[in-house]
Write a protein that holds these residues in place. Structure first.
Motif, PDB file in Angstrom:
ATOM      1  N   GLU A  31      35.727  39.730  49.974  1.00  0.00           N
ATOM      2  CA  GLU A  31      34.433  39.144  49.635  1.00  0.00           C
ATOM      3  C   GLU A  31      34.443  38.553  48.227  1.00  0.00           C
ATOM      4  O   GLU A  31      33.871  37.481  47.998  1.00  0.00           O
ATOM      5  CB  GLU A  31      33.336  40.200  49.773  1.00  0.00           C
ATOM      6  N   GLU A  32      35.108  39.218  47.288  1.00  0.00           N
ATOM      7  CA  GLU A  32      35.155  38.708  45.919  1.00  0.00           C
ATOM      8  C   GLU A  32      36.223  37.634  45.728  1.00  0.00           C
ATOM      9  O   GLU A  32      36.028  36.702  44.952  1.00  0.00           O
ATOM     10  CB  GLU A  32      35.384  39.861  44.943  1.00  0.00           C
ATOM     11  N   ILE A  33      37.336  37.748  46.434  1.00  0.00           N
ATOM     12  CA  ILE A  33      38.415  36.759  46.307  1.00  0.00           C
ATOM     13  C   ILE A  33      37.933  35.376  46.738  1.00  0.00           C
ATOM     14  O   ILE A  33      38.283  34.377  46.119  1.00  0.00           O
ATOM     15  CB  ILE A  33      39.659  37.209  47.106  1.00  0.00           C
ATOM     16  N   THR A  34      37.116  35.323  47.761  1.00  0.00           N
ATOM     17  CA  THR A  34      36.600  34.029  48.207  1.00  0.00           C
ATOM     18  C   THR A  34      35.691  33.407  47.154  1.00  0.00           C
ATOM     19  O   THR A  34      35.547  32.188  47.104  1.00  0.00           O
ATOM     20  CB  THR A  34      35.846  34.149  49.546  1.00  0.00           C
ATOM     21  N   ARG A  35      35.116  34.229  46.303  1.00  0.00           N
ATOM     22  CA  ARG A  35      34.235  33.745  45.244  1.00  0.00           C
ATOM     23  C   ARG A  35      35.004  33.425  43.962  1.00  0.00           C
ATOM     24  O   ARG A  35      34.796  32.383  43.357  1.00  0.00           O
ATOM     25  CB  ARG A  35      33.177  34.809  44.956  1.00  0.00           C
ATOM     26  N   PHE A  36      35.917  34.314  43.544  1.00  0.00           N
ATOM     27  CA  PHE A  36      36.622  34.161  42.272  1.00  0.00           C
ATOM     28  C   PHE A  36      37.853  33.262  42.351  1.00  0.00           C
ATOM     29  O   PHE A  36      38.284  32.738  41.337  1.00  0.00           O
ATOM     30  CB  PHE A  36      37.050  35.521  41.719  1.00  0.00           C
ATOM     31  N   ARG A  37      38.440  33.120  43.525  1.00  0.00           N
ATOM     32  CA  ARG A  37      39.623  32.275  43.733  1.00  0.00           C
ATOM     33  C   ARG A  37      40.756  32.579  42.743  1.00  0.00           C
ATOM     34  O   ARG A  37      41.202  31.695  41.994  1.00  0.00           O
ATOM     35  CB  ARG A  37      39.241  30.803  43.668  1.00  0.00           C
TER      36      ARG A  37
END
Length: 70
Positions: free
Chosen positions: A40-46
């Motif tokens: 969920e966070e990786i898709t946001r922080f890239r």
């Protein structure tokens, strides 16, 4: 370069977060306790790099690697 750490054990995660990543030009952009939370966070922080444990509750590191590679 942005680095994201995924580790379910608090002591290990804190150890990894405290390493001098800036010495190699890396900046921590986040961390998570399991693959689902991380995704969920990786898709946001890239992040450029994801350092992940393999065996974790909820979703493991293999599941996360497969999601990232898609």
């Amino acid at each position: 370069m942005k680095l994201y750490i995924v580790e379910d054990e608090n002591l290990n995660r804190e150890f990894l977060l405290d390493l001098p990543w800036s010495e190699i030009g890396a900046e921590i952009c986040g961390s998570a306790e399991n693959g689902q939370e991380a995704w969920e966070e990786i898709t946001r922080f890239r992040p450029d790099i994801v350092l992940s444990d393999i065996r974790m509750p909820v979703r493991d590191g293999i599941w996360l690697a497969e999601k990232i590679s898609m």
